[in-house]
Design a protein around this motif. Structure first.
Motif, mmCIF file in Angstrom:
data_model
loop_
_atom_site.group_PDB
_atom_site.id
_atom_site.type_symbol
_atom_site.label_atom_id
_atom_site.label_comp_id
_atom_site.label_asym_id
_atom_site.label_seq_id
_atom_site.Cartn_x
_atom_site.Cartn_y
_atom_site.Cartn_z
ATOM 1 N N ARG B 18 0.790 -1.289 -0.082
ATOM 2 C CA ARG B 18 0.173 0.103 0.080
ATOM 3 C C ARG B 18 1.014 1.295 -0.078
ATOM 4 N N LEU B 138 -0.848 14.215 4.536
ATOM 5 C CA LEU B 138 -1.777 13.195 4.635
ATOM 6 C C LEU B 138 -0.731 11.866 4.220
ATOM 7 N N LEU B 142 -0.272 8.758 6.933
ATOM 8 C CA LEU B 142 -0.541 7.147 6.247
ATOM 9 C C LEU B 142 0.564 6.090 6.636
ATOM 10 N N TYR B 145 1.244 6.611 11.091
ATOM 11 C CA TYR B 145 0.381 6.484 12.201
ATOM 12 C C TYR B 145 0.612 5.461 13.251
ATOM 13 N N LYS B 238 -3.824 2.239 20.228
ATOM 14 C CA LYS B 238 -4.154 1.484 19.130
ATOM 15 C C LYS B 238 -3.824 2.458 18.048
ATOM 16 N N SER B 239 -3.558 1.657 16.832
ATOM 17 C CA SER B 239 -3.149 2.225 15.476
ATOM 18 C C SER B 239 -4.413 3.039 15.068
ATOM 19 N N GLY B 240 -5.664 2.321 15.094
ATOM 20 C CA GLY B 240 -6.536 2.804 14.725
ATOM 21 C C GLY B 240 -7.007 4.267 15.281
ATOM 22 N N ILE B 241 -6.955 4.521 16.514
ATOM 23 C CA ILE B 241 -7.102 5.697 17.038
ATOM 24 C C ILE B 241 -5.970 6.803 16.893
ATOM 25 N N LEU B 243 -4.574 6.777 14.218
ATOM 26 C CA LEU B 243 -4.770 7.264 12.683
ATOM 27 C C LEU B 243 -5.816 8.278 12.680
ATOM 28 N N VAL B 244 -7.156 7.907 13.344
ATOM 29 C CA VAL B 244 -8.085 9.063 13.706
ATOM 30 C C VAL B 244 -7.711 10.372 14.419
ATOM 31 N N LEU B 247 -5.606 12.254 11.879
ATOM 32 C CA LEU B 247 -6.275 12.931 10.649
ATOM 33 C C LEU B 247 -7.191 14.191 11.080
ATOM 34 N N TRP B 250 -5.079 16.857 11.183
ATOM 35 C CA TRP B 250 -4.762 17.477 9.629
ATOM 36 C C TRP B 250 -5.989 18.081 9.302
ATOM 37 N N ILE B 251 -7.175 17.745 9.527
ATOM 38 C CA ILE B 251 -8.209 18.394 9.065
ATOM 39 C C ILE B 251 -8.484 19.969 9.929
#
Lengths: 475, 468
Positions: B18, B138, B142, B145, B238-241, B243-244, B247, B250-251
């Motif tokens: 990826r 971004l 990716l 994170y 956690k990775s998911g957290i 990442l969010v 982001l 970033w936003i």
């Protein structure tokens, strides 16, 4: 099963404080953006009403002046501004051609920061002299506006992504997926139900917080039809993102991978597709160079100026009475000027048209390709709803140019009849009334968005069913 | 330790399919963006040259004419496109590209590209600055994170700890592994841009120094993002957290803050509407000397002054045409009025830009954006600079024309016509944009803010490594 799911999902969302956090975020976002929108609309309205009031005051002064002149009293104004001359009325007492905001204008800034909302066309000067762009700091135009449309189009999908990316993968990662698989419900059905419930709760939150904000911040005129359209667009756009989240949950693996995939989709739909389509529109239907247009315009004008004497000669030959009655220099000037003005206008018309046509083609192209990204569909629909789309400003432009023509013609009759403008002529002066173009496409957009969402969900069901033979639990 | 970690991380990144795809996409996008911008740049500059030449010809071939008629006929100043607009288009799209220079009036630049485009253009353009400012951060998110969260999730953190690692060395290795690909991709872009620019014709003010400064600004911006992303990765469970959270940053920094800033700036320091501005100017003009109105009080006053100065009793006896003299005085007076009103706009804008700077504390995007536009000469200040130069030229032109009128005719001689080749004597309009040093020193505060962001975020990141 749905009943259990409903109950537990609600309990889960409340305990994990998702609902509380989301409500707060939504209230803040909607509140700030609506406040911004309403502030802008209020400024627009007050600008217009100030301009109108000024015209009213200057009209009163004009009528007083006319009264004095008609009664033969001495006046202190400069000779060329005395309103018995129709051209003085046309140049120094123009009407306000205003574009009043729609009731839902606060929803989307659209092109409202780029274009002006009132213009006072005068009899002299051609249509090129009408500058329709507003005086805004370009930095502001570059950054854009934090309006409701921005929250809906850009931020809401991101909230949905954060809300949905790990619906299935979290179960996998916590090890509860096996337990779930032993229940009498297929996984995709379970994911579907879970997402639809989340969609339901988010919809409730969005609707409620929007209504609360509207009531608190206060839109003066509550247009229910507009609010229904706004909600329809928002909810169907949300459904599309839930459908995408459904697919990603089914087909992609871990939570982090899901989130990355969804973010990629967001970047593609919200950031890349619009700019690519815009770039293509500009490449396929390039605007002719304005810089070169200026050259062309100058040549036409120079030519018309040379012919001006010729035009006037012809004119005076056709109307000898004007030549006899011609008493002052300025009258002479306006007669020839207004006559040649028409010639210049006719010469310039094809050039102006090329720009409008090219813009039309670009818009048509953009309209066709907008279906590649739900973000574009929603943004454009919201602009339509707010009356701030490119088409609205184009229509305003055309209506103002039409009105400028009416204004000119109305006063030119006085000029060529050598009839002074009098008090009793005042009520018959033309006034500008802007009418918005009908926006019939919002309903269609909602419908198509719903169809796309439905198709995505159905696709998930159909394809995942086939893939399931491989086994969801096997790693 | 640093180097080993760096090797391991780089290898891991490279093995991830990826990552390779994302990298390829970003490079492809950059390529397309540079290609499109280069074509546009060339196109616009060609048109610019054609137009400038044609306009000059129109001016030179006016034939015999009264100088003041020529002044009303006017001429145009065309704004060129600067080489580094290839990297950052800045506000170019939103400001006009040509200014009409005529008697009595300072006109604003006309015809902004944005007004000629569909609503889609407000989403943004596929230009290098879009990729540099939005997409590469971004990409950093990716790529980075899960730098630290993955060690937690895979359980390798305990293993690492048992080996007695030095946390900061380990963290620095990871930092370098994330920094290098970003550095490479950015360096590649700037190198290509530099090569394209030095091979294009008419690159005017291009120099490698500016390009290099621009490169450094962006590298600073990316360092800030790397620090933030890695800091979040260290803190998150956690990775998911992670990442969010990244982001969200970033936003907030790239999307929400600039828009909110623009709203606040407009509400606090608004510009007048175009009609208001015109009305204000008109009001001031009516109170002063009008070159065309010999009957006004100001005209009479001027007349007496001049008569007294030359010791004559009638304007007919003056050694020059008093009509033209009055015209010139009126012109000077009007120029002052415009100066005042445009200065008001500049004041409003400088207040707005103070506000942007104070919000830069929340968003590293803002100082980067402003610095980048400034160095590329595509910012609002560059536009002001150009339009001021055009105004100076306009004033000089009026003086040139009125002087000819005054010297070669007598009072009341409105029928006077200047020779056909008189127009050629008017010097050309030439404009050189400000030098890099001047730009950097006027943007010193943005540089400081960017530097502070870098230092603070890096310190935060390094300190946090201790707690792992």
């Amino acid at each position: 099963m749905l009943r259990y799911n409903f109950k537990y999902e609600l309990r889960l969302l409340l305990r994990s404080r998702w609902i509380q956090i989301l409500s707060l975020i939504l209230l803040v976002l909607f509140g700030f953006s609506t406040f911004n929108g309403i502030e802008k609309v209020a400024k627009r309205k007050s600008d217009i009403s100030i301009a109108k009031q000024q015209v009213q005051e200057s009209d009163e002064a004009m009528l007083k002046l006319l009264d004095s002149v008609e009664r033969g009293l001495p006046v202190s104004a400069s000779s060329w501004t005395i309103p018995t001359s129709p051209m003085a009325v046309g140049n120094y007492h123009p009407r306000v051609a205003a574009m009043e905001p729609k009731p839902m204008a606060f929803v989307a800034t659209g092109q409202a920061d780029l274009f002006t909302h009132y213009i006072k066309p005068t009899v002299s000067g051609d249509d090129f002299a009408l500058n329709f762009t507003e005086m805004t700091s370009p930095v502001q135009l570059l950054f854009g506006s934090f309006d409701l449309a921005f929250v809906i189009v850009y931020l809401l999908p991101l909230l949905i992504i954060a809300f949905t990316y790990n619906v299935l993968s979290a179960e996998k990662e916590q090890g509860s997926l096996r337990l779930l698989a032993s229940q009498p419900i297929s996984i995709r059905k379970w994911v579907f139900q879970k997402l639809i419930l989340r969609f339901f709760w988010l919809s409730v939150l969005v609707t409620l917080s929007m209504l609360i904000v509207f009531l608190l911040v206060g839109t003066e005129t509550f247009e229910w039809g507009g609010i229904v359209s706004l909600l329809g667009l928002t909810l169907s756009y949300m459904l599309i993102w839930f459908a995408l989240a459904f697919l990603v949950n089914l087909f992609v693996g871990t939570s982090a991978k899901n989130a990355v995939s969804l973010i990629m989709l967001w970047v593609i739909f919200v950031l890349l597709t619009p700019s690519v389509i815009n770039q293509l529109a500009n490449t396929l239907y390039p605007m002719p160079s304005r810089t070169l247009m200026i050259n062309e315009m100058r040549e036409h004008k120079a030519e018309a100026t040379k012919r001006q004497d010729e035009i006037l000669d012809n004119f005076l030959r056709d109307h000898p009475e004007y030549a006899i009655n011609d008493s002052t220099q300025s009258r002479n000037f306006y007669h020839s000027y207004m006559a040649s003005q028409k010639v210049v206008k006719e010469a310039l018309e094809p050039i102006v048209d090329t720009y409008e046509q090219q813009l039309h083609k670009q818009q048509k192209w953009a309209k066709k390709l907008q279906w590649f990204s739900p973000a574009i569909v929603v943004q454009e629909s919201l602009n339509q709803l707010a009356g701030t789309s490119t088409a609205d400003y184009e229509s305003y432009r055309n209506q103002v140019i039409g009105f400028a023509e009416t204004w000119r013609n109305h006063l030119m009759t006085y000029l060529y009849n050598n009839k002074p403008f009098a008090q009793q002529d005042y009520p018959s002066l033309p006034n500008f009334q802007f009418s918005y173009i009908a926006n019939a496409t919002i309903g269609l957009s909602v419908l198509v968005l719903l169809l796309i969402a439905g198709a995505l969900l159905a696709f998930g069901f159909a394809v995942q069913g086939r893939l399931q033979k491989r086994g969801l639990l096997s790693n | 330790m640093i180097i080993k970690t760096f090797y391991k991380e780089s290898k891991e990144l490279w093995r991830d399919g990826r990552v390779r795809i994302t990298f390829a996409i970003v490079v492809l996008l950059l390529g397309i963006a540079v290609w499109i911008s280069a074509r546009q740049y060339q196109n616009i500059n060609e048109q610019h040259q054609i137009a400038q030449k044609a306009e000059r010809e129109v001016w030179d071939n006016q034939g015999e004419k009264n100088p003041h008629s020529a002044a009303h006929y006017g001429t145009y100043a065309f704004k060129p496109k600067y080489p580094l607009s290839l990297v950052d288009q800045g506000v170019d799209k939103y400001v006009g590209s040509s200014i009409f220079l005529e008697a009595h009036k300072r006109n604003e630049a006309q015809f902004s590209a944005a007004a000629d485009q569909t609503g889609l253009s407000r989403f943004g353009d596929l230009t290098p600055d879009f990729i540099l400012l939005f997409i590469i951060p971004l990409l950093i998110i990716l790529l980075g994170y899960n730098t630290f969260t993955k060690e937690r999730e895979m359980g390798t953190l305990t293993l690492l700890k048992s080996q007695g690692i030095t946390p900061w060395k380990w963290a620095l290795g990871k930092w370098t592994a994330l920094f290098l690909p970003v550095l490479l991709i950015t360096a590649l872009l700037f190198l290509i841009t530099g090569l394209v620019l030095s091979n294009l014709k008419d690159f005017g003010v291009f120099n490698w120094q500016s390009l290099f400064s621009l490169f450094l600004v962006y590298i600073g911006y990316y360092i800030i993002f790397i620090n933030i992303v890695l800091f979040i990765s260290l803190k998150a469970t956690k990775s998911g957290i992670a990442l969010v959270l990244s982001l969200s940053v970033w936003i907030l920094a790239c999307l929400a803050a600039p828009k909110a800033a623009s709203n606040i700036a407009e509400a606090k320091h608004p510009y007048p509407t175009r009609q208001e501005f015109a009305a204000n100017v008109l009001k001031d003009k009516q109170n002063g000397l009008d070159g065309h109105n010999p009957w006004s009080k100001e005209s009479k006053l001027l007349e007496q002054e001049v008569l007294a100065e030359y010791g004559v009793d009638s304007i007919h006896k003056l050694p020059f045409n008093f009509d033209a003299y009055r015209m010139q005085k009126g012109e000077e007076h009007e120029a002052e009025i415009y100066f005042k009103h445009y200065n008001y706009l500049k004041d409003q804008y400088s207040k707005q830009s103070d506000l942007y700077q104070s919000l830069a504390l929340v968003s590293p995007y803002l100082p980067t954006r402003f610095l980048s536009m400034a160095i590329a000469r595509t910012d609002y200040t560059a536009h002001w600079d150009f339009s001021d130069a055009a105004e100076d030229y306009r004033i000089a032109t009026q003086k040139f024309l009125n002087a000819n009128f005054a010297e070669n005719s007598s009072y009341g001689e409105w029928g006077y016509r200047a020779d056909a080749d008189f127009w050629k004597k008017l010097p050309d309009f030439s404009y050189t944009p400000p030098k890099l040093n001047a730009i950097l020193s006027s943007n010193a505060s943005n540089l400081w803010i960017l530097g502070a962001w870098m230092a603070v975020s890096f310190a935060l990141f390094l300190i946090t490594t201790k707690t792992v």
